[in-house]
Scaffold this motif. Structure first.
Motif, PDB file in Angstrom:
ATOM      1  N   LYS A  18      -7.523  -3.421   2.108  1.00 46.63           N
ATOM      2  CA  LYS A  18      -6.713  -2.854   3.185  1.00 46.63           C
ATOM      3  C   LYS A  18      -7.378  -3.093   4.548  1.00 46.63           C
ATOM      4  O   LYS A  18      -6.712  -3.482   5.520  1.00 46.63           O
ATOM      5  N   ARG A  55      -9.377  -0.468  -1.171  1.00 49.22           N
ATOM      6  CA  ARG A  55      -9.770   0.020   0.160  1.00 49.22           C
ATOM      7  C   ARG A  55     -10.323  -1.125   1.014  1.00 49.22           C
ATOM      8  O   ARG A  55      -9.989  -1.268   2.199  1.00 49.22           O
ATOM      9  N   PHE A  89       0.844  -1.198   0.000  1.00 47.06           N
ATOM     10  CA  PHE A  89       0.000   0.000   0.000  1.00 47.06           C
ATOM     11  C   PHE A  89       0.877   1.246   0.000  1.00 47.06           C
ATOM     12  O   PHE A  89       1.890   1.310   0.701  1.00 47.06           O
ATOM     13  N   SER A  90       0.467   2.230  -0.795  1.00 46.33           N
ATOM     14  CA  SER A  90       1.116   3.542  -0.773  1.00 46.33           C
ATOM     15  C   SER A  90       0.036   4.608  -0.861  1.00 46.33           C
ATOM     16  O   SER A  90      -1.161   4.293  -0.929  1.00 46.33           O
ATOM     17  N   ASP A  91       0.436   5.861  -0.871  1.00 47.32           N
ATOM     18  CA  ASP A  91      -0.553   6.938  -0.883  1.00 47.32           C
ATOM     19  C   ASP A  91      -1.376   6.947  -2.169  1.00 47.32           C
ATOM     20  O   ASP A  91      -2.562   7.272  -2.159  1.00 47.32           O
ATOM     21  N   LYS A  92      -0.745   6.596  -3.293  1.00 46.60           N
ATOM     22  CA  LYS A  92      -1.420   6.743  -4.578  1.00 46.60           C
ATOM     23  C   LYS A  92      -1.905   5.426  -5.174  1.00 46.60           C
ATOM     24  O   LYS A  92      -2.797   5.431  -6.019  1.00 46.60           O
ATOM     25  N   LYS A  93      -1.329   4.297  -4.789  1.00 45.35           N
ATOM     26  CA  LYS A  93      -1.758   3.059  -5.420  1.00 45.35           C
ATOM     27  C   LYS A  93      -1.523   1.864  -4.504  1.00 45.35           C
ATOM     28  O   LYS A  93      -0.711   1.905  -3.575  1.00 45.35           O
ATOM     29  N   THR A  94      -2.249   0.802  -4.802  1.00 41.74           N
ATOM     30  CA  THR A  94      -2.099  -0.489  -4.139  1.00 41.74           C
ATOM     31  C   THR A  94      -1.569  -1.478  -5.158  1.00 41.74           C
ATOM     32  O   THR A  94      -2.005  -1.490  -6.304  1.00 41.74           O
TER      33      THR A  94
END
Length: 376
Positions: A277, A274, A230-235
């Motif tokens: 996660k 989402r 996971f990162s701020d802009k993409k999974t």
């Protein structure tokens, strides 16, 4: 009575065969049987034969099976000694009692020949069974005959290499068209899965992952916590299991070498990243694999979700077809879809997986109106 045993090495098997000879009180040979030791070393095979001879003698030579036993008696004894799940045993009992025994049950198992296997196949055709159902019943008969070879009753399996007959109707039948789910139907599928199971249960989450990422069910079963980034802009989902030519049916290996790939946002559809996660936060630290249920269990829950969403049936693997069809009409480069699906050849992606989706046809129709108005 007494029993003697020797070892025999077969050319078509890596295992030693134990040969047991039964003599009466006058030292006249009355029975000879061969039993697979299922070991490859001579010392272990010899120890197996020694223990087996003691067991046979201790049981009053009751373990020596006669070659005059009828197929139905041997089949019922075989299925009663299985150590499978109860549902599997009941399925095999039904196949034996209702389909196999009425045709070849009164034949001595040692005298069963290939022509009687063909007769069994024809009898199943007369009952109106399709080829896949007939193959299941013949497979059970083959298991019984294989076991009789291991017991030394038969020298070979007459079903070796046999495949069910393809009827004329089956040859001429038109394959049923696969209709993938539309965008709205996929949304209903995801909502139904969440309504039935919530986010924390893997029964629903596994089905959602299959739909929203297009991965194979075996690849999903091999996902670990460190394969999801996971990162701020993409999974990103990393499909990184080892590829093995000899272990294609296990969750530890990939189907092909080209299956090793990454699937990332926006190729993870319907906001699944989402949901994933939240699922990992609830379950990811408690076990090494994210999804631990069997393929059959996921197929059962997949059917429950379809019934709740009131959708037409597609198998869990056909969710890849839905995924491919939705993405194909929105990507500018079909090679990207080939890579995401893990196909080695683009022909497979275009000709097998990408299907006609009515919503996309309507959208293309609207986009073509301006060209139509320019016609002279």
């Amino acid at each position: 009575m007494k029993i003697q045993h020797t070892l025999e090495k077969r050319k078509d098997s890596p295992f030693y065969m134990g040969v047991f000879r039964l003599y009466d009180d006058n030292e006249v040979l009355i029975k000879r049987i061969r039993i697979s030791t299922k070991v490859k070393t001579q010392s272990l095979a010899f120890e197996f034969c020694r223990q087996k001879a003691k067991e046979i003698a201790a049981n009053g030579f009751k373990d020596i099976k006669s070659d005059r036993v009828l197929f139905k008696d041997y089949a019922l004894e075989w299925v009663s000694n299985l150590e499978y799940k109860r549902g599997t045993i009941l399925s095999k009992e039904n196949s034996i009692n209702n389909h196999i025994i009425p045709v070849i049950g009164n034949t001595q198992i040692v005298g069963l020949v290939r022509d009687q296997i063909k007769e069994l196949d024809r009898a199943l055709i007369a009952k109106g069974l399709v080829k896949s159902s007939r193959a299941n019943h013949l497979y059970v008969a083959g298991q019984i005959l294989n076991h009789s070879v291991e017991d030394g009753i038969r020298q070979f399996n007459p079903m070796a290499g046999y495949s069910p007959v393809t009827t004329r109707e089956e040859r001429e039948a038109v394959p049923k068209e696969i209709v993938p789910y539309s965008k709205d139907e996929c949304s209903r599928y995801v909502r139904s899965a969440l309504d039935l199971y919530g986010i924390r249960k893997e029964q629903g989450m596994g089905c959602i992952i299959l739909l929203c990422t297009g991965i194979r069910i075996g690849e999903m079963l091999g996902l670990k916590r460190n394969n999801v980034l996971f990162s701020d802009k993409k999974t990103t989902l990393e499909i990184r299991q080892q590829y093995s030519r000899h272990e294609k049916n296990t969750f530890t290996s990939l189907k092909t070498k080209s299956s090793r790939r990454d699937i990332f946002t926006p190729y993870i559809l319907f906001n699944c990243d989402r949901i994933l996660k939240e699922y990992i936060m609830a379950n990811g630290n408690r076990r090494s694999r994210l999804f631990t249920l069997s393929r059959e269990t996921y197929a059962y829950h997949h059917r429950r979700i379809i019934e709740k969403a009131k959708l037409h049936y597609l198998s869990p693997h056909r969710l890849r077809t839905t995924y491919a069809s939705l993405v194909a009409n929105r990507t500018s480069n079909i090679k990207n879809l080939q890579r995401i699906l893990g196909h080695s050849k683009i022909d497979m992606t275009i000709n097998i997986y990408v299907k006609f989706v009515e919503d996309d046809v309507k959208r293309d129709y609207e986009s073509m109106k301006d060209l139509h108005s320019l016609a002279m």
